[in-house]
Scaffold this motif. Structure first.
Motif, PDB file in Angstrom:
ATOM      1  N   UNK A 112     -24.339  37.693 127.075  1.00 24.13           N
ATOM      2  CA  UNK A 112     -23.674  36.468 126.627  1.00 24.13           C
ATOM      3  C   UNK A 112     -22.182  36.726 126.410  1.00 24.13           C
ATOM      4  N   UNK A 113     -21.354  35.769 126.805  1.00 24.60           N
ATOM      5  CA  UNK A 113     -19.924  35.843 126.484  1.00 24.60           C
ATOM      6  C   UNK A 113     -19.749  35.335 125.054  1.00 24.60           C
ATOM      7  N   UNK A 114     -19.618  36.268 124.127  1.00 22.76           N
ATOM      8  CA  UNK A 114     -19.498  35.914 122.715  1.00 22.76           C
ATOM      9  C   UNK A 114     -18.200  35.175 122.413  1.00 22.76           C
ATOM     10  N   UNK A 115     -17.222  35.291 123.307  1.00 23.46           N
ATOM     11  CA  UNK A 115     -15.918  34.660 123.095  1.00 23.46           C
ATOM     12  C   UNK A 115     -15.786  33.341 123.852  1.00 23.46           C
ATOM     13  N   UNK A 116     -16.883  32.655 124.046  1.00 22.00           N
ATOM     14  CA  UNK A 116     -16.899  31.367 124.747  1.00 22.00           C
ATOM     15  C   UNK A 116     -16.550  30.255 123.755  1.00 22.00           C
TER      16      UNK A 116
ATOM     17  N   UNK B 272     -12.015  34.487 115.638  1.00 18.13           N
ATOM     18  CA  UNK B 272     -13.354  34.374 115.056  1.00 18.13           C
ATOM     19  C   UNK B 272     -14.322  34.048 116.183  1.00 18.13           C
ATOM     20  N   UNK B 273     -15.286  34.934 116.412  1.00 18.81           N
ATOM     21  CA  UNK B 273     -16.289  34.679 117.430  1.00 18.81           C
ATOM     22  C   UNK B 273     -17.215  33.553 116.989  1.00 18.81           C
ATOM     23  N   UNK B 274     -17.621  32.724 117.940  1.00 20.72           N
ATOM     24  CA  UNK B 274     -18.549  31.647 117.617  1.00 20.72           C
ATOM     25  C   UNK B 274     -19.881  32.178 117.150  1.00 20.72           C
ATOM     26  N   UNK B 275     -20.259  33.322 117.654  1.00 19.32           N
ATOM     27  CA  UNK B 275     -21.485  33.989 117.233  1.00 19.32           C
ATOM     28  C   UNK B 275     -21.192  35.478 117.185  1.00 19.32           C
ATOM     29  N   UNK B 276     -21.524  36.105 116.058  1.00 17.92           N
ATOM     30  CA  UNK B 276     -21.336  37.553 115.940  1.00 17.92           C
ATOM     31  C   UNK B 276     -22.271  38.252 116.918  1.00 17.92           C
TER      32      UNK B 276
END
Length: 333
Positions: free
Chosen positions: A12-16, A76-80
């Protein structure tokens, strides 16, 4: 199947931006808004387009530095998640890219970084080239919630992709709480599919409804016997109580029908799981689909007990916008 430029791109692209990733602070983004780093589409070039601050660029671009120091952006990442690799993309930046960059990270259960935050360097300073992708694997085992991208000394970056495994503290989740176990925000990831010619399989797990056909999973037209499929690893083992298959925006290219298989998988690589999926039990028997609609299934679901993976089969091919698997997480113990 899609060929990845780097093995970690399968994560997953965590920085999406679609997951909620955003800039908290930036030293300078005079020429181009740093939040453009997280757009899911490839960077574009707009010939002859200027705004009040200069040439319009699809990325983050700071001014030419005339004093000591360097530019940075706190994210801030949308999901850690546990980071497996990054792509620092300088597409379209040719005479204005940074010569080098580095990446730091931290994990905060609550709140955002401040002056007392301890940052861990996850990517030491690396050389950059103009109009290029820079792929770097990262060997980290702990999750991170925030990043700091440093560019030396200034310049422009088109995109920052941070590929990894989403993290959630499941010990804090109510045992009776109903969750979407197929949501990327809850740690789910698409691990394999038969084809993703038009749209990425990972789009199925994004929050919200799709914005257009490109924001879904769509296969090429099948000209051979069989059907298309995608395998999803749930964010946590659980019992599925409701299935939602959303064909929003797919009108002349939606699947005729679908079914879902499921299993509790113990160990195995992604490629091994793909082979195993042929023999998984039926979670949702074949159901007719219609165009541009959200299909909700409840009583049709079979009780398989806790499962960790599902295989969505579509017949024979086509596009699906989102897949939701609502259920209750079950402890591995």
């Amino acid at each position: 199947m899609k060929v990845h430029a780097a093995p970690f791109e399968k994560y997953v692209n965590l920085a999406d931006a679609r997951l909620g990733t955003r800039i908290l602070s930036v030293t300078d983004d005079w020429f181009a808004d740093a939040n453009r780093l997280f757009q899911p589409h490839a960077a574009v070039w707009k010939e002859g387009v200027f705004d009040d601050n200069g040439k319009w660029m699809d990325g983050w671009e700071s001014r030419r530095k005339r004093f000591e120091g360097y530019d940075s952006a706190v994210i801030r990442l949308g999901v850690a998640g546990v980071i497996k690799g990054v792509d620092i993309d300088t597409s379209w930046f040719t005479g204005n890219y940074p010569p080098s960059a580095s990446l730091q990270a931290c994990f905060l259960a609550d709140g955002d970084p401040d002056d007392s935050t301890d940052w861990l360097e996850v990517l030491p300073s690396v050389d950059l080239q103009g109009n290029s992708h820079h792929y770097h694997a990262i060997d980290a085992s702990q999750p991170f919630s925030h990043l700091r991208l440093n560019i030396y000394p200034d310049g422009g970056v088109a995109r920052l992709r941070v590929h990894g495994i989403p993290y959630r503290d499941w010990s804090a989740v109510d045992v009776e709480q109903t969750l979407d176990l197929a949501s990327a925000l809850n740690g789910a990831r698409a691990i394999a599919c038969s084809d993703e010619h038009y749209g990425s399989m990972g789009n199925l797990l994004n929050p919200g409804r799709g914005v257009n056909m490109g924001d879904g999973w769509e296969t090429a037209r099948r000209r051979t016997p069989g059907n298309d499929w995608v395998i999803v690893a749930l964010g946590h083992p659980g019992v599925i109580e409701q299935v939602i298959v959303d064909t929003l925006h797919f009108k002349g290219n939606y699947p005729d029908s679908c079914s879902i298989q499921g299993a509790f998988v113990k160990g195995g690589t992604d490629s091994q799981i793909e082979t195993q999926s042929l023999f998984w039990r039926e979670l949702l028997p074949s159901q007719k689909l219609s165009m541009h609609a959200e299909h909700v299934f409840n009583e049709q679901i079979k009780d398989l007990g806790p499962i960790t993976h599902v295989r969505l089969n579509i017949f024979p091919d086509g596009g699906v916008s989102r897949l939701r698997l609502l259920g209750v997480a079950k402890s591995l113990g």
